[in-house]
Design a protein around this motif. Structure first.
Motif, PDB file in Angstrom:
ATOM      1  N   SER A  22     -86.619 -76.405 -13.732  1.00  0.00           N
ATOM      2  CA  SER A  22     -87.752 -76.584 -12.822  1.00  0.00           C
ATOM      3  C   SER A  22     -88.670 -77.698 -13.307  1.00  0.00           C
ATOM      4  O   SER A  22     -89.151 -78.507 -12.505  1.00  0.00           O
ATOM      5  N   ALA A  23     -88.925 -77.772 -14.613  1.00  0.00           N
ATOM      6  CA  ALA A  23     -89.788 -78.818 -15.169  1.00  0.00           C
ATOM      7  C   ALA A  23     -89.170 -80.191 -14.969  1.00  0.00           C
ATOM      8  O   ALA A  23     -89.868 -81.160 -14.638  1.00  0.00           O
ATOM      9  N   THR A  26     -89.624 -81.081 -11.353  1.00  0.00           N
ATOM     10  CA  THR A  26     -91.021 -81.406 -11.083  1.00  0.00           C
ATOM     11  C   THR A  26     -91.361 -82.798 -11.604  1.00  0.00           C
ATOM     12  O   THR A  26     -92.028 -83.564 -10.921  1.00  0.00           O
ATOM     13  N   ALA A  30     -92.542 -85.950  -9.366  1.00  0.00           N
ATOM     14  CA  ALA A  30     -93.782 -86.694  -9.620  1.00  0.00           C
ATOM     15  C   ALA A  30     -93.493 -88.188  -9.721  1.00  0.00           C
ATOM     16  O   ALA A  30     -94.250 -89.014  -9.200  1.00  0.00           O
ATOM     17  N   TYR A 163    -100.475 -87.038 -11.827  1.00  0.00           N
ATOM     18  CA  TYR A 163    -100.061 -85.635 -11.657  1.00  0.00           C
ATOM     19  C   TYR A 163    -100.235 -84.789 -12.905  1.00  0.00           C
ATOM     20  O   TYR A 163     -99.947 -83.593 -12.870  1.00  0.00           O
ATOM     21  N   GLU A 166     -97.570 -81.963 -15.175  1.00  0.00           N
ATOM     22  CA  GLU A 166     -96.469 -81.706 -14.230  1.00  0.00           C
ATOM     23  C   GLU A 166     -95.442 -82.838 -14.229  1.00  0.00           C
ATOM     24  O   GLU A 166     -94.281 -82.633 -13.934  1.00  0.00           O
TER      25      GLU A 166
END
Length: 169
Positions: A22-23, A26, A30, A163, A166
């Motif tokens: 997920s990171a 993300t 970004a 961002y 994130e």
């Protein structure tokens, strides 16, 4: 018998792996969002300037007949006077201009954080001036691979500025 129960360690490993994936997603999102914002910046500046001209014309000469911006305010079922419709159109256009200016200022502040970098032109050349990498490489001067690598590095810095955590892989 049914399915064997997973150990706590297996569950923790799965959760950590899902968080890592997920990171990464993300951070990539970004980066891509930063690129979209950079590409949009010159267009947004032109739009803001056009909207300011339209606002001045609107204030100086009044509304044009039944333009979309005015008829939109007369569909609500509430009877508005022409003055109220005009005022609503002005307020709407002013809000649009303010939102665009906010985005422009945010991007300009972000760009200011990298402007002293020797490879700043790799970002502005590509996204603002629409120059091919070969031309940017001639202007710096460096190899096109160096242009690509440093632009990626700088866009990543901009993504973190815009961002926060994130955007970090």
């Amino acid at each position: 018998m049914g399915k064997p129960r997973e150990s706590t360690q297996d569950i923790i490993r799965q959760a950590v792996e899902a968080g890592r994936i997920s990171a990464e997603r993300t951070a990539k999102d970004a980066f891509k969002a930063t690129e979209r914002r950079l590409y949009a910046l010159p267009v947004l500046r032109n739009k803001r300037d056009d909207d300011k001209e339209r606002l001045e014309e609107l204030k100086q000469y009044g509304p044009r007949g039944r333009s979309k911006s005015i008829t939109r305010f007369s569909k609500s079922g509430v009877r508005l006077t022409p003055e109220e419709i005009f005022e609503a159109a002005v307020i709407d256009l002013e809000a649009t201009i303010a939102a665009d200016e906010y985005e422009i200022e945010a991007m300009e502040r972000a760009l200011a954080t990298i402007e002293k970098d020797d490879y700043y032109l790799t970002v502005t050349g590509r996204y603002i001036e629409d120059l091919p990498d070969e031309r940017v490489a001639e202007l710096i001067p460096c190899d096109t691979t160096t242009v690509w690598r440093n632009r990626k590095r700088l866009v990543q810095r901009l993504a973190v500025w815009l961002y926060g955590a994130e955007a970090i892989k």
